[in-house]
Design a protein around this motif. Structure first.
Motif, PDB file in Angstrom:
ATOM      1  N   GLU A  95     120.658 -81.609  11.553  1.00 26.28           N
ATOM      2  CA  GLU A  95     120.386 -80.623  10.620  1.00 26.28           C
ATOM      3  C   GLU A  95     121.782 -80.413   9.725  1.00 26.28           C
ATOM      4  O   GLU A  95     122.756 -79.685  10.190  1.00 26.28           O
ATOM      5  CB  GLU A  95     120.043 -79.310  11.215  1.00 26.28           C
ATOM      6  CG  GLU A  95     118.799 -79.105  12.080  1.00 26.28           C
ATOM      7  CD  GLU A  95     118.352 -77.888  12.702  1.00 26.28           C
ATOM      8  OE1 GLU A  95     119.357 -76.843  12.601  1.00 26.28           O
ATOM      9  OE2 GLU A  95     117.358 -77.826  13.420  1.00 26.28           O
ATOM     10  N   GLY A  96     121.504 -80.840   8.523  1.00 24.07           N
ATOM     11  CA  GLY A  96     122.609 -80.603   7.502  1.00 24.07           C
ATOM     12  C   GLY A  96     124.118 -81.100   8.000  1.00 24.07           C
ATOM     13  O   GLY A  96     125.087 -80.373   7.771  1.00 24.07           O
ATOM     14  N   ILE A  97     124.184 -82.491   8.142  1.00 24.72           N
ATOM     15  CA  ILE A  97     125.175 -83.080   8.716  1.00 24.72           C
ATOM     16  C   ILE A  97     126.191 -83.580   7.665  1.00 24.72           C
ATOM     17  O   ILE A  97     125.630 -83.954   6.694  1.00 24.72           O
ATOM     18  CB  ILE A  97     124.838 -84.167   9.680  1.00 24.72           C
ATOM     19  CG1 ILE A  97     123.975 -83.842  10.719  1.00 24.72           C
ATOM     20  CG2 ILE A  97     126.335 -85.031  10.147  1.00 24.72           C
ATOM     21  CD1 ILE A  97     123.484 -85.042  11.404  1.00 24.72           C
ATOM     22  N   HIS A  98     127.494 -83.069   7.577  1.00 27.12           N
ATOM     23  CA  HIS A  98     128.567 -83.610   6.801  1.00 27.12           C
ATOM     24  C   HIS A  98     129.716 -83.948   7.377  1.00 27.12           C
ATOM     25  O   HIS A  98     130.395 -83.074   8.131  1.00 27.12           O
ATOM     26  CB  HIS A  98     128.951 -82.575   5.737  1.00 27.12           C
ATOM     27  CG  HIS A  98     129.745 -83.145   4.745  1.00 27.12           C
ATOM     28  ND1 HIS A  98     129.674 -83.949   3.839  1.00 27.12           N
ATOM     29  CD2 HIS A  98     131.161 -82.904   4.599  1.00 27.12           C
ATOM     30  CE1 HIS A  98     130.651 -84.213   3.064  1.00 27.12           C
ATOM     31  NE2 HIS A  98     131.701 -83.694   3.557  1.00 27.12           N
ATOM     32  N   ILE A  99     130.109 -85.097   7.497  1.00 28.16           N
ATOM     33  CA  ILE A  99     131.352 -85.819   8.162  1.00 28.16           C
ATOM     34  C   ILE A  99     132.094 -86.644   7.214  1.00 28.16           C
ATOM     35  O   ILE A  99     131.705 -87.467   6.355  1.00 28.16           O
ATOM     36  CB  ILE A  99     130.927 -86.407   9.468  1.00 28.16           C
ATOM     37  CG1 ILE A  99     129.896 -85.922  10.486  1.00 28.16           C
ATOM     38  CG2 ILE A  99     132.173 -87.097   9.959  1.00 28.16           C
ATOM     39  CD1 ILE A  99     129.441 -86.545  11.488  1.00 28.16           C
ATOM     40  N   GLU A 100     133.428 -86.136   7.362  1.00 29.96           N
ATOM     41  CA  GLU A 100     134.547 -86.881   6.483  1.00 29.96           C
ATOM     42  C   GLU A 100     135.486 -87.307   7.333  1.00 29.96           C
ATOM     43  O   GLU A 100     135.757 -86.690   8.330  1.00 29.96           O
ATOM     44  CB  GLU A 100     135.184 -86.163   5.429  1.00 29.96           C
ATOM     45  CG  GLU A 100     134.042 -85.623   4.195  1.00 29.96           C
ATOM     46  CD  GLU A 100     134.603 -85.034   3.072  1.00 29.96           C
ATOM     47  OE1 GLU A 100     135.844 -85.513   2.610  1.00 29.96           O
ATOM     48  OE2 GLU A 100     134.101 -84.056   2.607  1.00 29.96           O
ATOM     49  N   ALA A 101     136.029 -88.589   7.050  1.00 31.91           N
ATOM     50  CA  ALA A 101     137.240 -89.153   7.837  1.00 31.91           C
ATOM     51  C   ALA A 101     138.143 -89.714   6.570  1.00 31.91           C
ATOM     52  O   ALA A 101     137.925 -90.733   5.942  1.00 31.91           O
ATOM     53  CB  ALA A 101     136.765 -90.664   8.606  1.00 31.91           C
ATOM     54  N   PRO A 102     138.895 -88.662   6.149  1.00 37.00           N
ATOM     55  CA  PRO A 102     139.777 -88.916   5.085  1.00 37.00           C
ATOM     56  C   PRO A 102     140.856 -90.300   5.040  1.00 37.00           C
ATOM     57  O   PRO A 102     140.824 -90.909   4.143  1.00 37.00           O
ATOM     58  CB  PRO A 102     140.941 -87.643   5.154  1.00 37.00           C
ATOM     59  CG  PRO A 102     140.148 -86.785   5.851  1.00 37.00           C
ATOM     60  CD  PRO A 102     139.358 -87.416   6.566  1.00 37.00           C
ATOM     61  N   GLU A 103     141.111 -90.474   6.195  1.00 36.74           N
ATOM     62  CA  GLU A 103     141.965 -91.725   6.436  1.00 36.74           C
ATOM     63  C   GLU A 103     141.214 -92.976   6.119  1.00 36.74           C
ATOM     64  O   GLU A 103     142.033 -93.957   5.665  1.00 36.74           O
ATOM     65  CB  GLU A 103     142.841 -91.753   7.776  1.00 36.74           C
ATOM     66  CG  GLU A 103     143.591 -90.734   8.338  1.00 36.74           C
ATOM     67  CD  GLU A 103     144.211 -90.836   9.665  1.00 36.74           C
ATOM     68  OE1 GLU A 103     143.607 -91.477  10.454  1.00 36.74           O
ATOM     69  OE2 GLU A 103     145.344 -90.343   9.998  1.00 36.74           O
ATOM     70  N   ARG A 104     140.029 -92.868   6.327  1.00 33.59           N
ATOM     71  CA  ARG A 104     139.098 -94.123   5.987  1.00 33.59           C
ATOM     72  C   ARG A 104     138.629 -93.944   4.844  1.00 33.59           C
ATOM     73  O   ARG A 104     137.898 -94.958   4.311  1.00 33.59           O
ATOM     74  CB  ARG A 104     137.986 -94.397   7.200  1.00 33.59           C
ATOM     75  CG  ARG A 104     138.636 -94.558   8.728  1.00 33.59           C
ATOM     76  CD  ARG A 104     137.425 -94.570   9.690  1.00 33.59           C
ATOM     77  NE  ARG A 104     138.143 -94.728  11.068  1.00 33.59           N
ATOM     78  CZ  ARG A 104     138.072 -95.867  11.776  1.00 33.59           C
ATOM     79  NH1 ARG A 104     137.615 -97.008  11.300  1.00 33.59           N
ATOM     80  NH2 ARG A 104     138.623 -95.912  13.205  1.00 33.59           N
ATOM     81  N   GLY A 105     138.582 -92.845   4.348  1.00 31.80           N
ATOM     82  CA  GLY A 105     138.003 -92.633   2.905  1.00 31.80           C
ATOM     83  C   GLY A 105     136.513 -92.729   2.925  1.00 31.80           C
ATOM     84  O   GLY A 105     135.620 -93.143   2.126  1.00 31.80           O
ATOM     85  N   VAL A 106     135.957 -91.934   3.842  1.00 31.64           N
ATOM     86  CA  VAL A 106     134.484 -92.082   4.087  1.00 31.64           C
ATOM     87  C   VAL A 106     133.801 -90.585   4.200  1.00 31.64           C
ATOM     88  O   VAL A 106     134.653 -89.774   5.061  1.00 31.64           O
ATOM     89  CB  VAL A 106     134.234 -93.022   5.562  1.00 31.64           C
ATOM     90  CG1 VAL A 106     132.770 -92.872   5.718  1.00 31.64           C
ATOM     91  CG2 VAL A 106     134.433 -94.344   5.284  1.00 31.64           C
ATOM     92  N   ALA A 107     132.758 -90.633   3.648  1.00 25.74           N
ATOM     93  CA  ALA A 107     131.962 -89.207   3.767  1.00 25.74           C
ATOM     94  C   ALA A 107     130.599 -89.674   4.166  1.00 25.74           C
ATOM     95  O   ALA A 107     129.978 -90.692   3.773  1.00 25.74           O
ATOM     96  CB  ALA A 107     132.091 -88.396   2.529  1.00 25.74           C
ATOM     97  N   ILE A 108     129.946 -89.024   5.166  1.00 23.73           N
ATOM     98  CA  ILE A 108     128.388 -89.309   5.381  1.00 23.73           C
ATOM     99  C   ILE A 108     128.056 -87.752   5.479  1.00 23.73           C
ATOM    100  O   ILE A 108     128.167 -86.889   6.048  1.00 23.73           O
ATOM    101  CB  ILE A 108     128.595 -89.632   7.227  1.00 23.73           C
ATOM    102  CG1 ILE A 108     129.243 -91.127   6.932  1.00 23.73           C
ATOM    103  CG2 ILE A 108     127.224 -89.848   7.747  1.00 23.73           C
ATOM    104  CD1 ILE A 108     129.396 -91.490   8.635  1.00 23.73           C
TER     105      ILE A 108
END
Length: 184
Positions: A95-108
């Motif tokens: 439900e409404g997932i937002h994940i970021e990994a700044p060191e890898r430059g990725v957002a999901i």
């Protein structure tokens, strides 16, 4: 059966083999994991339930962050529901997932994700659309899977996407008029 009128989660289906009431129930909880006297992760949730005997945790409306050995945030995000099996190192988000990994430059962004900490695999539910953004590319599709070990990802179905070319704009000193100049 656990009755919780304020919670929209259907607890009958969350842990099919659980069959017990949680040993610990916390509202507006903040949970920090500490290793070598340093906070390595933090989870904030509207409601957190822990089933100690099985090592399972259920959380509603969560926000989380994890840190690397230097104390820098290496991932953060939120989800409507998190199910965790701490013994197996498996974490499921819904439900409404937002994940970021700044060191890898990725957002999901998506509706269903499963992280396996032992083999460092992230998998989306086959029938659910997930969007990943990295290096100016945004891709959406079904059947997402990713490996933190090989730093690769895949979709098992067709994808839609965009690519944003991040060309630098020419500065004022590279031609054109500068401020204060006039042509007469």
């Amino acid at each position: 059966m656990l009755a919780a009128a304020s919670c929209s989660v259907n607890y009958d289906n969350i842990y099919e083999t659980e069959g017990t009431v949680p040993e610990l129930m916390l509202d507006d909880a903040v949970f920090k994991r500490v290793r070598d006297s340093k906070a390595v992760s933090e989870i904030q949730s509207e409601r957190l339930e822990e089933f100690k005997a099985s090592g399972k945790v259920l959380a509603k409306n969560i926000q989380f962050e994890t840190k690397n050995d230097d104390g820098k945030v290496n991932s953060f995000g939120n989800a409507g529901i998190m199910k965790a099996d701490t013994k197996k190192e498996v974490y499921e988000f819904y439900e409404g997932i937002h994940i970021e990994a700044p060191e890898r430059g990725v957002a999901i962004d998506g509706e269903s994700l499963r992280w396996n900490g032992k083999n460092e695999q992230l998998v989306g539910e086959k029938g659910k659309v997930l969007t990943i953004k990295k290096d100016g590319i945004s891709l959406s599709g079904k059947g997402f899977s990713a490996s933190a070990v090989s730093e690769s990802f895949n979709f098992s179905s067709s994808v839609n996407g965009n690519y944003e070319d991040k060309k630098e704009e020419p500065s004022d000193s590279e031609g054109g008029e500068s401020e204060g100049e006039s042509q007469e």
